[in-house]
Motif scaffolding. Structure first.
Motif, PDB file in Angstrom:
ATOM      1  N   ALA A 262      -0.460   5.903   6.852  1.00  0.00           N
ATOM      2  CA  ALA A 262      -2.004   5.914   7.368  1.00  0.00           C
ATOM      3  C   ALA A 262      -1.978   6.912   8.589  1.00  0.00           C
ATOM      4  O   ALA A 262      -0.922   7.389   9.084  1.00  0.00           O
ATOM      5  CB  ALA A 262      -2.596   4.931   7.403  1.00  0.00           C
ATOM      6  N   TYR A 263      -3.228   7.255   9.013  1.00  0.00           N
ATOM      7  CA  TYR A 263      -3.206   7.761  10.505  1.00  0.00           C
ATOM      8  C   TYR A 263      -4.174   7.310  11.150  1.00  0.00           C
ATOM      9  O   TYR A 263      -5.468   7.256  10.707  1.00  0.00           O
ATOM     10  CB  TYR A 263      -3.585   9.499  10.078  1.00  0.00           C
ATOM     11  CG  TYR A 263      -3.515  10.255  11.537  1.00  0.00           C
ATOM     12  CD1 TYR A 263      -2.126  10.554  11.920  1.00  0.00           C
ATOM     13  CD2 TYR A 263      -4.326  10.840  12.128  1.00  0.00           C
ATOM     14  CE1 TYR A 263      -1.960  11.219  13.001  1.00  0.00           C
ATOM     15  CE2 TYR A 263      -4.414  11.440  13.205  1.00  0.00           C
ATOM     16  CZ  TYR A 263      -3.023  11.656  13.695  1.00  0.00           C
ATOM     17  OH  TYR A 263      -3.071  12.251  15.013  1.00  0.00           O
ATOM     18  N   PHE A 264      -4.036   7.253  12.206  1.00  0.00           N
ATOM     19  CA  PHE A 264      -5.049   6.687  13.619  1.00  0.00           C
ATOM     20  C   PHE A 264      -4.893   7.486  14.441  1.00  0.00           C
ATOM     21  O   PHE A 264      -4.101   8.379  14.819  1.00  0.00           O
ATOM     22  CB  PHE A 264      -4.343   5.406  13.970  1.00  0.00           C
ATOM     23  CG  PHE A 264      -4.130   4.231  12.710  1.00  0.00           C
ATOM     24  CD1 PHE A 264      -5.096   3.166  12.647  1.00  0.00           C
ATOM     25  CD2 PHE A 264      -2.849   4.307  12.045  1.00  0.00           C
ATOM     26  CE1 PHE A 264      -4.875   2.353  11.289  1.00  0.00           C
ATOM     27  CE2 PHE A 264      -2.863   3.340  10.871  1.00  0.00           C
ATOM     28  CZ  PHE A 264      -3.732   2.271  10.672  1.00  0.00           C
ATOM     29  N   PRO A 265      -6.148   7.384  15.370  1.00  0.00           N
ATOM     30  CA  PRO A 265      -6.549   8.271  16.437  1.00  0.00           C
ATOM     31  C   PRO A 265      -5.691   8.436  17.476  1.00  0.00           C
ATOM     32  O   PRO A 265      -4.968   7.462  17.938  1.00  0.00           O
ATOM     33  CB  PRO A 265      -8.009   8.008  16.774  1.00  0.00           C
ATOM     34  CG  PRO A 265      -8.209   6.626  16.184  1.00  0.00           C
ATOM     35  CD  PRO A 265      -7.309   6.511  15.198  1.00  0.00           C
ATOM     36  N   LEU A 266      -5.457   9.899  17.783  1.00  0.00           N
ATOM     37  CA  LEU A 266      -4.665  10.048  19.077  1.00  0.00           C
ATOM     38  C   LEU A 266      -5.293   9.502  20.392  1.00  0.00           C
ATOM     39  O   LEU A 266      -4.392   8.957  21.552  1.00  0.00           O
ATOM     40  CB  LEU A 266      -4.527  11.727  19.272  1.00  0.00           C
ATOM     41  CG  LEU A 266      -4.098  12.210  20.459  1.00  0.00           C
ATOM     42  CD1 LEU A 266      -2.341  12.217  20.391  1.00  0.00           C
ATOM     43  CD2 LEU A 266      -4.326  13.895  20.505  1.00  0.00           C
ATOM     44  N   LEU A 267      -6.714   9.461  20.371  1.00  0.00           N
ATOM     45  CA  LEU A 267      -7.161   8.904  21.614  1.00  0.00           C
ATOM     46  C   LEU A 267      -7.687   7.481  21.626  1.00  0.00           C
ATOM     47  O   LEU A 267      -8.400   7.174  20.759  1.00  0.00           O
ATOM     48  CB  LEU A 267      -8.429   9.889  22.122  1.00  0.00           C
ATOM     49  CG  LEU A 267      -7.976  11.426  22.077  1.00  0.00           C
ATOM     50  CD1 LEU A 267      -9.359  12.273  22.322  1.00  0.00           C
ATOM     51  CD2 LEU A 267      -7.167  11.540  23.294  1.00  0.00           C
ATOM     52  N   ILE A 268      -7.194   6.778  22.590  1.00  0.00           N
ATOM     53  CA  ILE A 268      -7.464   5.507  22.752  1.00  0.00           C
ATOM     54  C   ILE A 268      -8.245   4.980  23.964  1.00  0.00           C
ATOM     55  O   ILE A 268      -8.142   5.255  24.966  1.00  0.00           O
ATOM     56  CB  ILE A 268      -6.190   4.544  22.740  1.00  0.00           C
ATOM     57  CG1 ILE A 268      -5.368   5.133  21.518  1.00  0.00           C
ATOM     58  CG2 ILE A 268      -6.404   3.136  22.661  1.00  0.00           C
ATOM     59  CD1 ILE A 268      -3.887   4.320  21.433  1.00  0.00           C
ATOM     60  N   PRO A 269      -9.374   4.083  23.749  1.00  0.00           N
ATOM     61  CA  PRO A 269     -10.069   3.696  24.949  1.00  0.00           C
ATOM     62  C   PRO A 269      -8.874   3.129  25.933  1.00  0.00           C
ATOM     63  O   PRO A 269      -8.366   2.243  25.627  1.00  0.00           O
ATOM     64  CB  PRO A 269     -10.944   2.590  24.427  1.00  0.00           C
ATOM     65  CG  PRO A 269     -11.176   2.916  22.871  1.00  0.00           C
ATOM     66  CD  PRO A 269      -9.778   3.521  22.500  1.00  0.00           C
ATOM     67  N   MET A 270      -9.143   3.268  27.236  1.00  0.00           N
ATOM     68  CA  MET A 270      -8.306   2.760  28.297  1.00  0.00           C
ATOM     69  C   MET A 270      -8.614   1.231  28.186  1.00  0.00           C
ATOM     70  O   MET A 270      -7.442   0.539  28.400  1.00  0.00           O
ATOM     71  CB  MET A 270      -8.812   3.232  29.672  1.00  0.00           C
ATOM     72  CG  MET A 270      -8.116   2.759  30.842  1.00  0.00           C
ATOM     73  SD  MET A 270      -6.416   3.392  30.670  1.00  0.00           S
ATOM     74  CE  MET A 270      -6.377   4.725  31.789  1.00  0.00           C
TER      75      MET A 270
END
Lengths: 483, 483
Positions: free
Chosen positions: B65-73
């Motif tokens: 699967a693919y999860f987002p590159l950008l993660i909330p701090m």
């Protein structure tokens, strides 16, 4: 969840789309607004798209490589049109390792700049050309109105980047890749596409010319599904990509770039889907055949599951992607709806009577009801299933072609265009100028899709004039509502 | 470039490594400090690694699967140990779409947090477990002392993430993936590895236990080449991953994660390389056989190239990865050196006399000089080449095993450890405590590699005491210089 909850396509296309994407477990929104989680079913579809494209790239001499995600801000600024186009969409890293950076870094929105830098290091002689590179990667563009697969803040794609000794070779590469995209779309995704040149306003920021494949969705909107750019010497000059030619003269190279993204998944959904949900083209479908075992009494269970297991192994050995839905506590009817919604091309039903008779029931996703059902001898399955899958593949393509062709109309004047773009694509002789396109967009919401190649063998054909503004036409152009 | 410029391994291992990576065209530094460009030859090696691992993951029921590159701090901060471990290495996006963001976003250094979030949405019942997911992705960790492939600011990897109903199942998964990594390392990369548990200080930030495969490089340093983490309920509690069990009670899931990265390429280079350069294991080598056509007179040229073309086609049809080096203006001797430096397992020489005799000369990369050369009938090649490639694969593994085993030594006390880690790995009964490990590191530069599984069937075996500090030993541990 079954298909019970899918909003009918005819009622609200946009809600139908979102329902299908989420209920078929293709993707979901991520915690960061506009980002997407691609779920296993959606990712497997992407893997099949990737493999089908990758084969074509490698067969035409391209090599994969990987370039960095983070690009110095100053790189983006080197090509004037490029920075103008991409500046508003950038995600910027200002801190790293606990410190503020001296120069901010951009999360790549596309890689012409950093690959241009690499090419300038790699190329010194005409012997190094052509240089044919492709990258599979994620990119980030700040989208204000995200839609799953169609416009997301981050998406997956491939971006090809090539350098050539002459303009002619670079132009030939640009067209070669456009053809490969069209071939992929028609023969793998079963989507007929119109190949064309984008207008000045719609081209890639930094390109001399952009070509695209345009596909028609079931709501008659257009989806730009792949682009191929002739970059001239713009990036070669910005990044100093030079080579010594056979006469030992230093020259700038000519470059191209071309890309297809996870947006293609949105295209597949909207080009083939129907009231019940997805219809996936067999060549790309993660599951080509779903087997639903059916039994009532426990003693029937073993016989049915044994037969199903044997059939599954035979089909897998024959190269078919098979899934057995052996969930308990769920009725066969529910499973049928569920897999129809999820777009599996072929359903196989195996019950006690089938076991006794040595048969199975096959149901085609593309032909609803009784007409799509047939009883097939078990020993014929390894021949029958691949043949049926091919038939379904062809049928999806011909249905999409027929639908598309019946919704392309020539408009004699602006009034006709206005009427046509409410329910299809309008073809007009067109000037290609910004002002005229802006007016059409404002008044009709339709945008210039492309100057189709097959209708534009000559420039300014037959001295025609733009059907909207009356200025000399560059050629015939399609206008349509578009994603 | 030929191999002329490779610094001899025996003279300066570190420069040898950099020379090989760059001269063999595997990778190069990018404009942003610490980032890397993976060139086509290096990327093809990575594709082969990826495919060999991916097959194993899918065969054991995992889905990509693919999860987002950008993660909330804020996500990173939810698990106390996790944020402590990763905060100093984060790249932070503070601006997007031309505006300052309300909450900064982190470029993923690893995805336990965002996948934990997703799992909390996907899991509601024991029927949803186990959930077995893998992701192929890029990650960013701010590295202060980058080395190509070994430590780069951005790298490519796979990260597996799974959730289970019980601790036992999660532990079993952790060990299953460790075994898969060891199997991959030995049977694809020809690298024998020691499977072991990391000490408290060396484990993943947020894990209950970390297991690793440790490989010995040709300079006798260790390279941690893959890790598998038992995360307990730490991330389940931080991200609320709960499920209703069969008794309808709400419970936290147990999770694991595991990863292998482009660092593995560094391991392959340093486990097998010799004075002349790379030696690639045939199962992963981008080019398994390089054919060098040899001729002097023009009339010989056609006959040689015809034969070479035919042989190439036959080998490709037999599933062998073949490259024909038909560069002009470069001597065969130069080509031999070049391909030896680039680690191609088998070289084939075809000259006019071979054409006449119906033979070719094969030269093995793993056996230098005459001993590695043989003359083979052309019609036997499709059988002989795959067999030779298998022999080379096995030989690389047994050479690496022999080298490794002859450099593992038991140390009776700290003095012996000090001497051993200058030239190998030292095994001692070890307390596993931070203070003791810090002292050893400061005084010898050697770090705790792992408590090897096969030597630690019991906890605190035979009531032993740490060979360095005298406290009760947790078990036997290896110490070595490490990357």
């Amino acid at each position: 969840m079954g298909s019970q909850g899918v909003t009918p396509q005819s009622q609200d296309f946009s809600r139908w789309y979102t329902d299908v994407v989420r209920m078929a477990d293709l993707a979901d929104y991520a915690p960061v607004r506009g980002c997407m989680i691609i779920k296993p079913y959606g990712y497997e579809l992407w893997e099949n798209i990737r493999d089908a494209l990758d084969r074509r790239f490698k067969a035409t001499g391209h090599k994969n490589a990987y370039f960095p995600l983070l690009i110095p801000m100053s790189f983006i600024q080197r090509e004037a049109e490029h920075v103008e186009g991409f500046a508003p969409e950038l995600a910027v890293v200002t801190h790293g390792g606990g410190k503020e950076l001296e120069e901010p870094l951009v999360v790549r929105p596309t890689s012409e700049t950093v690959i241009g830098y690499a090419f300038s290091q790699w190329i010194s002689s005409y012997r190094d050309l052509p240089l044919l590179i492709n990258q599979w990667a994620n990119v980030v563009r700040w989208e204000l109105r995200p839609r799953l697969f169609l416009r997301t803040l981050e998406f997956l794609w491939q971006e090809g980047h090539t350098a050539h000794a002459t303009a002619e070779e670079a132009q030939a590469e640009t067209m070669r890749m456009l053809e490969i995209y069209a071939d992929f779309a028609e023969n793998e995704a079963a989507i007929p596409v119109i190949k064309g040149r984008k207008s000045e306003q719609e081209k890639f920021a930094g390109a001399e010319e952009t070509y695209a494949i345009e596909a028609m969705m079931r709501n008659k909107w257009a989806l730009q599904s792949g682009t191929s750019h002739f970059l001239g010497q713009n990036f070669a000059k910005a990044f100093d990509i030079k080579f010594l030619d056979e006469q030992n003269e230093l020259r700038y190279a000519w470059t191209t770039s071309w890309g297809v993204s996870t947006r293609m998944i949105g295209g597949i959904i909207m080009a083939h889907g129907d009231e019940k949900g997805l219809r996936l083209p067999p060549r790309l479908a993660p599951i080509q055949v779903v087997i639903v075992p059916i039994w009532k009494r426990d003693e029937e269970r073993t016989a049915v599951l044994d037969t199903v297991g044997r059939i599954k192994d035979e089909l897998v050995a024959a190269g078919v992607r098979v899934h057995v839905d052996d969930r308990v506590g769920i009725t066969p009817g529910f499973k049928f709806n569920d897999w129809e919604m999820r777009g599996v091309p072929l359903r196989m039903e195996v019950g006690p009577r089938d076991v006794a008779a040595g048969t199975v029931v096959l149901a085609r996703r593309d032909i609803p009801g009784r007409d799509g059902k047939s009883s097939v001898q078990q020993q014929e399955l390894t021949a029958a299933v691949p043949r049926l899958l091919e038939e379904i593949q062809e049928n999806l393509l011909s249905q999409a072609k027929e639908f598309r062709d019946s919704n392309l109309h020539e408009a004699k004047d602006y009034e006709e265009l206005k009427a046509i773009v409410k329910e299809g694509w309008a073809l007009i002789p067109h000037c290609g100028e910004a002002e005229c396109e802006a007016r059409i967009k404002e008044e009709t919401k339709a945008t210039s899709r492309c100057f189709p190649l097959e209708l534009n063998q000559e420039w300014n054909p037959k001295g025609l004039r733009c059907a909207v503004c009356g200025k000399p036409a560059q050629g015939y152009a399609y206008f349509a509502r578009a994603y």
